[in-house]
Design a protein around this motif. Structure first.
Motif, PDB file in Angstrom:
ATOM      1  N   PRO A   1      36.012  42.675  39.591  1.00 33.17           N
ATOM      2  CA  PRO A   1      36.411  41.417  38.950  1.00 33.17           C
ATOM      3  C   PRO A   1      37.899  41.161  39.168  1.00 33.17           C
ATOM      4  O   PRO A   1      38.709  42.093  39.190  1.00 33.17           O
ATOM      5  CB  PRO A   1      36.099  41.681  37.465  1.00 33.17           C
ATOM      6  CG  PRO A   1      36.083  43.177  37.323  1.00 33.17           C
ATOM      7  CD  PRO A   1      35.613  43.716  38.632  1.00 33.17           C
ATOM      8  N   VAL A   2      38.251  39.938  39.369  1.00 34.74           N
ATOM      9  CA  VAL A   2      39.619  39.470  39.572  1.00 34.74           C
ATOM     10  C   VAL A   2      40.151  39.880  40.945  1.00 34.74           C
ATOM     11  O   VAL A   2      40.577  39.038  41.743  1.00 34.74           O
ATOM     12  CB  VAL A   2      40.581  39.974  38.464  1.00 34.74           C
ATOM     13  CG1 VAL A   2      41.996  39.466  38.714  1.00 34.74           C
ATOM     14  CG2 VAL A   2      40.084  39.545  37.100  1.00 34.74           C
ATOM     15  N   PHE A   3      40.123  41.187  41.257  1.00 37.64           N
ATOM     16  CA  PHE A   3      40.733  41.663  42.491  1.00 37.64           C
ATOM     17  C   PHE A   3      39.808  41.556  43.704  1.00 37.64           C
ATOM     18  O   PHE A   3      40.284  41.508  44.842  1.00 37.64           O
ATOM     19  CB  PHE A   3      41.187  43.122  42.325  1.00 37.64           C
ATOM     20  CG  PHE A   3      42.242  43.308  41.279  1.00 37.64           C
ATOM     21  CD1 PHE A   3      43.537  42.920  41.519  1.00 37.64           C
ATOM     22  CD2 PHE A   3      41.922  43.849  40.047  1.00 37.64           C
ATOM     23  CE1 PHE A   3      44.510  43.076  40.554  1.00 37.64           C
ATOM     24  CE2 PHE A   3      42.878  44.011  39.072  1.00 37.64           C
ATOM     25  CZ  PHE A   3      44.185  43.620  39.329  1.00 37.64           C
ATOM     26  N   GLY A   4      38.502  41.542  43.488  1.00 37.19           N
ATOM     27  CA  GLY A   4      37.570  41.451  44.600  1.00 37.19           C
ATOM     28  C   GLY A   4      37.774  40.218  45.462  1.00 37.19           C
ATOM     29  O   GLY A   4      37.897  40.321  46.694  1.00 37.19           O
ATOM     30  N   PRO A   5      37.847  39.001  44.863  1.00 39.86           N
ATOM     31  CA  PRO A   5      38.106  37.811  45.680  1.00 39.86           C
ATOM     32  C   PRO A   5      39.432  37.874  46.426  1.00 39.86           C
ATOM     33  O   PRO A   5      39.539  37.362  47.543  1.00 39.86           O
ATOM     34  CB  PRO A   5      38.104  36.680  44.645  1.00 39.86           C
ATOM     35  CG  PRO A   5      37.251  37.191  43.524  1.00 39.86           C
ATOM     36  CD  PRO A   5      37.515  38.662  43.475  1.00 39.86           C
ATOM     37  N   LEU A   6      40.438  38.494  45.819  1.00 39.75           N
ATOM     38  CA  LEU A   6      41.728  38.625  46.496  1.00 39.75           C
ATOM     39  C   LEU A   6      41.598  39.484  47.743  1.00 39.75           C
ATOM     40  O   LEU A   6      42.121  39.134  48.820  1.00 39.75           O
ATOM     41  CB  LEU A   6      42.750  39.230  45.532  1.00 39.75           C
ATOM     42  CG  LEU A   6      44.115  39.599  46.139  1.00 39.75           C
ATOM     43  CD1 LEU A   6      44.835  38.346  46.608  1.00 39.75           C
ATOM     44  CD2 LEU A   6      44.960  40.362  45.120  1.00 39.75           C
ATOM     45  N   ILE A   7      40.910  40.622  47.635  1.00 37.13           N
ATOM     46  CA  ILE A   7      40.721  41.503  48.782  1.00 37.13           C
ATOM     47  C   ILE A   7      39.905  40.801  49.862  1.00 37.13           C
ATOM     48  O   ILE A   7      40.203  40.917  51.062  1.00 37.13           O
ATOM     49  CB  ILE A   7      40.042  42.808  48.329  1.00 37.13           C
ATOM     50  CG1 ILE A   7      40.949  43.568  47.348  1.00 37.13           C
ATOM     51  CG2 ILE A   7      39.707  43.689  49.524  1.00 37.13           C
ATOM     52  CD1 ILE A   7      40.287  44.769  46.703  1.00 37.13           C
ATOM     53  N   GLU A   8      38.895  40.051  49.452  1.00 36.79           N
ATOM     54  CA  GLU A   8      38.064  39.335  50.432  1.00 36.79           C
ATOM     55  C   GLU A   8      38.877  38.284  51.178  1.00 36.79           C
ATOM     56  O   GLU A   8      38.809  38.180  52.412  1.00 36.79           O
ATOM     57  CB  GLU A   8      36.896  38.664  49.712  1.00 36.79           C
ATOM     58  CG  GLU A   8      35.983  37.890  50.643  1.00 36.79           C
ATOM     59  CD  GLU A   8      34.846  37.200  49.904  1.00 36.79           C
ATOM     60  OE1 GLU A   8      34.069  36.486  50.550  1.00 36.79           O
ATOM     61  OE2 GLU A   8      34.759  37.375  48.664  1.00 36.79           O
TER      62      GLU A   8
ATOM     63  N   ASP B   1      49.569  34.828  42.457  1.00 31.87           N
ATOM     64  CA  ASP B   1      50.270  34.178  41.343  1.00 31.87           C
ATOM     65  C   ASP B   1      49.363  34.058  40.116  1.00 31.87           C
ATOM     66  O   ASP B   1      49.806  34.286  38.984  1.00 31.87           O
ATOM     67  CB  ASP B   1      50.751  32.786  41.773  1.00 31.87           C
ATOM     68  CG  ASP B   1      51.823  32.848  42.847  1.00 31.87           C
ATOM     69  OD1 ASP B   1      52.471  33.904  42.967  1.00 31.87           O
ATOM     70  OD2 ASP B   1      51.994  31.846  43.572  1.00 31.87           O
ATOM     71  N   ALA B   2      48.099  33.718  40.355  1.00 30.94           N
ATOM     72  CA  ALA B   2      47.169  33.580  39.233  1.00 30.94           C
ATOM     73  C   ALA B   2      46.929  34.921  38.547  1.00 30.94           C
ATOM     74  O   ALA B   2      46.882  35.006  37.313  1.00 30.94           O
ATOM     75  CB  ALA B   2      45.846  32.996  39.729  1.00 30.94           C
ATOM     76  N   ILE B   3      46.778  35.970  39.346  1.00 27.39           N
ATOM     77  CA  ILE B   3      46.559  37.303  38.775  1.00 27.39           C
ATOM     78  C   ILE B   3      47.770  37.738  37.967  1.00 27.39           C
ATOM     79  O   ILE B   3      47.646  38.286  36.861  1.00 27.39           O
ATOM     80  CB  ILE B   3      46.238  38.310  39.893  1.00 27.39           C
ATOM     81  CG1 ILE B   3      44.844  38.039  40.461  1.00 27.39           C
ATOM     82  CG2 ILE B   3      46.326  39.745  39.374  1.00 27.39           C
ATOM     83  CD1 ILE B   3      44.508  38.889  41.662  1.00 27.39           C
ATOM     84  N   ALA B   4      48.962  37.484  38.522  1.00 32.69           N
ATOM     85  CA  ALA B   4      50.179  37.879  37.807  1.00 32.69           C
ATOM     86  C   ALA B   4      50.293  37.144  36.471  1.00 32.69           C
ATOM     87  O   ALA B   4      50.616  37.751  35.436  1.00 32.69           O
ATOM     88  CB  ALA B   4      51.403  37.592  38.672  1.00 32.69           C
TER      89      ALA B   4
END
Length: 380
Positions: free
Chosen positions: A233-240, A341-344
């Motif tokens: 969750p959250v980080f998966g889309p970023l890695i993709e 930026d959104a995650i931060a």
């Protein structure tokens, strides 16, 4: 002896008939002596600028070696200059340093040498490396920041449990009254941490190092972890998104340089950064080698977004594949920026809230008996 690596020192000394027993870096092996990816990008940019200006290649390498204040980079450039002056091509000289110049770098330089466009190719390589390093840095920042903050929170909580709570426990021992449940729980947790903290820290370090070592050695475990990382969750889309950006940027750079598509896809697979995308690119490569269209193979792979596949289809139809891939790469690099930026903005208040609950809860649990005692003393 000055050289870019221990292997080159051994080779040079062995050529003089001397048996080498050990090689040590001067200065105790400081990390400051390493040649980093950013240094290689700067080297490419400087070499492109000098050769574009008409400076002969050997002279350009000498200028760069004398102008840098990084000893390891200077040694690497001097080694390249020595190999080129001995008659090697630039690509062959780079091939002697695979720890600094990967297959993609060497293939692009070789294509530039063959076509007589080496300065332009070096400029393109520098742009690619700068964008790739920038992307890698942003993803690393998004993943490392929460981990560091949580580690600090754990360390602060551990110090409170090991050093502070025992002091309160001695004070509470003289109260002679039953302590609140929260205070009893914190004291029990403090005793557990004091008895087992060495074991817990050792087990944690062993688990992290063990998984890391097994991941490097086991393809199956690496594939499982890479697959799970895409589902986080959250980080998966970023890695993709970062993997998509890396694949499209690499393919755009190599294809625009004149590298055959099948060979370019091999470079993309190595630069994918995720086992799921690497396996998908290799399947695409196998299908393209049989004559199938790139966009059809990418759609069948099942990991590339529809908008990227659509851009590739338009590029194949219009003959502007490299431009469409570059546009897709830029779009997904921007999406990575937005995701970071959104995650931060989302993680920071969550982490502050967790810190407040954990640390504040410990402090309140310790002071609660004192507040109750004060109320009893001050009562009628």
């Amino acid at each position: 002896m000055t050289a870019a690596s221990a292997r080159r020192v051994r080779r040079a000394v062995a050529g003089r008939g001397i048996r080498v027993t050990s090689v040590r870096r001067q200065g105790g092996g400081s990390r400051r002596g390493r040649v980093r990816t950013g240094d290689v990008a700067v080297l490419s940019r400087q070499l492109a600028a000098l050769t574009r200006a008409g400076v002969p290649l050997l002279q350009a390498l000498g200028i760069i070696a004398d102008g840098t204040d990084k000893s390891a980079l200077a040694a690497l450039v001097r080694a390249l200059r020595a190999d080129v002056s001995a008659g090697d091509s630039v690509a062959a000289a780079l091939g002697r340093h695979p720890e600094h110049f990967d297959d993609l770098f060497r293939n692009l330089v070789e294509a530039g040498e063959r076509s007589g466009t080496l300065p332009a190719m070096l400029d393109r390589i520098a742009t690619y490396q700068e964008k790739s390093e920038n992307l890698r840095r942003k993803v690393r920042k998004a993943l490392v920041y929460p981990a560091v903050v949580l580690c600090v929170a754990g360390a602060v909580s551990g110090i409170l449990l090991v050093k502070v709570v025992p002091q309160f426990e001695q004070i509470f021992a003289g109260f002679g009254a039953e302590l609140p449940a929260s205070t009893q729980w914190v004291i029990a947790l403090s005793e557990f941490v004091r008895d087992w903290w060495v074991t817990m820290v050792g087990a944690g370090l062993a688990a992290v190092l063990g998984v890391r070592a097994m991941r490097n050695r086991s393809r199956a475990l690496r594939a499982v972890l890479d697959r799970l990382s895409l589902r986080l969750p959250v980080f998966g889309p970023l890695i993709e998104r970062s993997s998509v950006a890396r694949c499209t940027r690499t393919l755009s750079t190599t294809f625009a340089a004149g590298v055959p598509l099948v060979d370019a896809l091999e470079s993309v697979a190595r630069a994918a950064g995720n086992g799921v995308f690497e396996a998908a690119v290799r399947r695409v490569r196998a299908e393209v080698a049989t004559g199938r269209q790139l966009n059809t193979s990418m759609r069948a792979a099942g990991v590339f977004p529809d908008d990227v596949v659509g851009m590739v289809a338009v590029g194949e139809e219009s003959g502007t594949l490299d431009d469409m891939l570059a546009r897709s790469a830029g779009w997904y690099e921007q999406r990575v920026d937005d995701a970071v930026d959104a995650i931060a903005s989302m993680i920071e208040p969550m982490i502050m809230a967790v810190l407040g609950v954990v640390v504040g809860g410990l402090i309140v649990a310790m002071y609660l008996p004192i507040f109750q005692l004060g109320a009893v003393i001050g009562g009628p």
